[in-house]
Write an enzyme that holds these catalytic residues in place. Sequence first.
Site, mmCIF file in Angstrom:
data_model
loop_
_atom_site.group_PDB
_atom_site.id
_atom_site.type_symbol
_atom_site.label_atom_id
_atom_site.label_comp_id
_atom_site.label_asym_id
_atom_site.label_seq_id
_atom_site.Cartn_x
_atom_site.Cartn_y
_atom_site.Cartn_z
ATOM 1 N N ASN A 1 0.859 -1.190 0.000
ATOM 2 C CA ASN A 1 0.000 0.000 0.000
ATOM 3 C C ASN A 1 0.893 1.237 0.000
ATOM 4 O O ASN A 1 2.004 1.208 0.531
ATOM 5 C CB ASN A 1 -0.886 0.009 1.254
ATOM 6 C CG ASN A 1 -1.808 1.219 1.293
ATOM 7 O OD1 ASN A 1 -2.408 1.581 0.267
ATOM 8 N ND2 ASN A 1 -1.928 1.843 2.447
ATOM 9 N N HIS B 1 0.794 5.247 1.267
ATOM 10 C CA HIS B 1 0.031 6.140 2.149
ATOM 11 C C HIS B 1 0.712 7.510 2.153
ATOM 12 O O HIS B 1 1.946 7.594 2.270
ATOM 13 C CB HIS B 1 -0.026 5.553 3.561
ATOM 14 C CG HIS B 1 -0.863 6.382 4.482
ATOM 15 N ND1 HIS B 1 -2.237 6.357 4.437
ATOM 16 C CD2 HIS B 1 -0.517 7.276 5.428
ATOM 17 C CE1 HIS B 1 -2.707 7.209 5.333
ATOM 18 N NE2 HIS B 1 -1.690 7.777 5.951
ATOM 19 N N ASP C 1 -3.017 0.847 7.776
ATOM 20 C CA ASP C 1 -1.782 1.605 7.522
ATOM 21 C C ASP C 1 -0.680 1.219 8.505
ATOM 22 O O ASP C 1 -0.031 2.083 9.112
ATOM 23 C CB ASP C 1 -2.063 3.125 7.589
ATOM 24 C CG ASP C 1 -3.076 3.568 6.544
ATOM 25 O OD1 ASP C 1 -3.122 2.951 5.462
ATOM 26 O OD2 ASP C 1 -3.831 4.520 6.807
HETATM 27 C C1 GAR Z 1 -2.782 8.858 -2.979
HETATM 28 O O1 GAR Z 1 -2.363 10.075 -2.407
HETATM 29 C C2 GAR Z 1 -2.589 7.717 -2.013
HETATM 30 O O2 GAR Z 1 -1.432 7.821 -1.248
HETATM 31 C C3 GAR Z 1 -3.818 7.845 -1.167
HETATM 32 O O3 GAR Z 1 -4.853 8.119 -2.084
HETATM 33 C C4 GAR Z 1 -4.305 8.849 -3.181
HETATM 34 C C5 GAR Z 1 -4.694 8.156 -4.449
HETATM 35 O O4 GAR Z 1 -4.291 8.910 -5.561
HETATM 36 N N1 GAR Z 1 -4.073 6.640 -0.423
HETATM 37 C C6 GAR Z 1 -4.520 6.629 0.823
HETATM 38 O O5 GAR Z 1 -4.791 7.634 1.450
HETATM 39 C C7 GAR Z 1 -4.679 5.236 1.424
HETATM 40 N N2 GAR Z 1 -4.808 5.321 2.845
HETATM 41 P P1 GAR Z 1 -4.235 8.248 -6.999
HETATM 42 O O6 GAR Z 1 -5.613 7.607 -7.237
HETATM 43 O O7 GAR Z 1 -3.986 9.386 -7.926
HETATM 44 O O8 GAR Z 1 -3.137 7.217 -7.012
#
Ligand code: GAR
Length: 208
Positions: free
Chosen positions: A107, A109, A145
């Site tokens: 994952n 984060h 996480d």
């Molecule tokens: C990213 O910033 C990722 O780190 C976050 O969602 C966004 C997805 O962007 N994930 C989380 O917060 C998971 N806990 P993307 O769809 O452009 O890759």
Amino acid sequence: MHNLGILLSGRGSNFLAIADAIASGKIPDARIAVVISNLADAPGLAAARDRGLNAIAIESRGRKRQEHDAEIVATLQAHHVDLVCLAGYMRLLSPGFIQAFPQRILNIHPSLLPAFPGLDAQLQAFEHGVQVTGCTVHFVDEQLDHGPIILQRPVPVFPSDDPHTLADRILEQEHIAYAEAIARVLSGNYQIIGRRYLPKARTAPTKA
Ligand code: GAR
């Protein structure tokens, strides 16, 4: 050849960064076998389709988590996936999912874990007033996480920032971090001791 399975719920910029890193050879010996979303209208799923990848919606709405996850696991297995990459996948995985891919789910984060787990990590960091935040790629375990950290990249917070400029600066680093972490894991050249990810020392090739 390694088969990656990507799970996403949104825009898919991390998925696209992974696809680009494969195309440019930064993640060697890998292909994206399938992209799955719990939301049929996720822009990331459309982007996967545009790239000619297998893109499958498995809707979560109104379904029990366990049953929904079982369908995703079966789909990943049907595509011979050996590494699952969560890329903005905004759902908790059930224990059955995690056990189906032991130490094979990653994952990303948008904070330096264990600071600011959960939703809106960039905003949490901004409002807390930290001066350094960043992103973390980690193995997924049964807590949110939480699993062993593979790689982190720091990002400064400037006085002129707002939550959006900060999130954009973190996202740039996410794209670099995810590709690098996947390459590390696929190389197999590491061990996990306790919670610690440790690269294995390279041994000099023995002469015949
Ligand atoms: C990213 O910033 C990722 O780190 C976050 O969602 C966004 C997805 O962007 N994930 C989380 O917060 C998971 N806990 P993307 O769809 O452009 O890759």
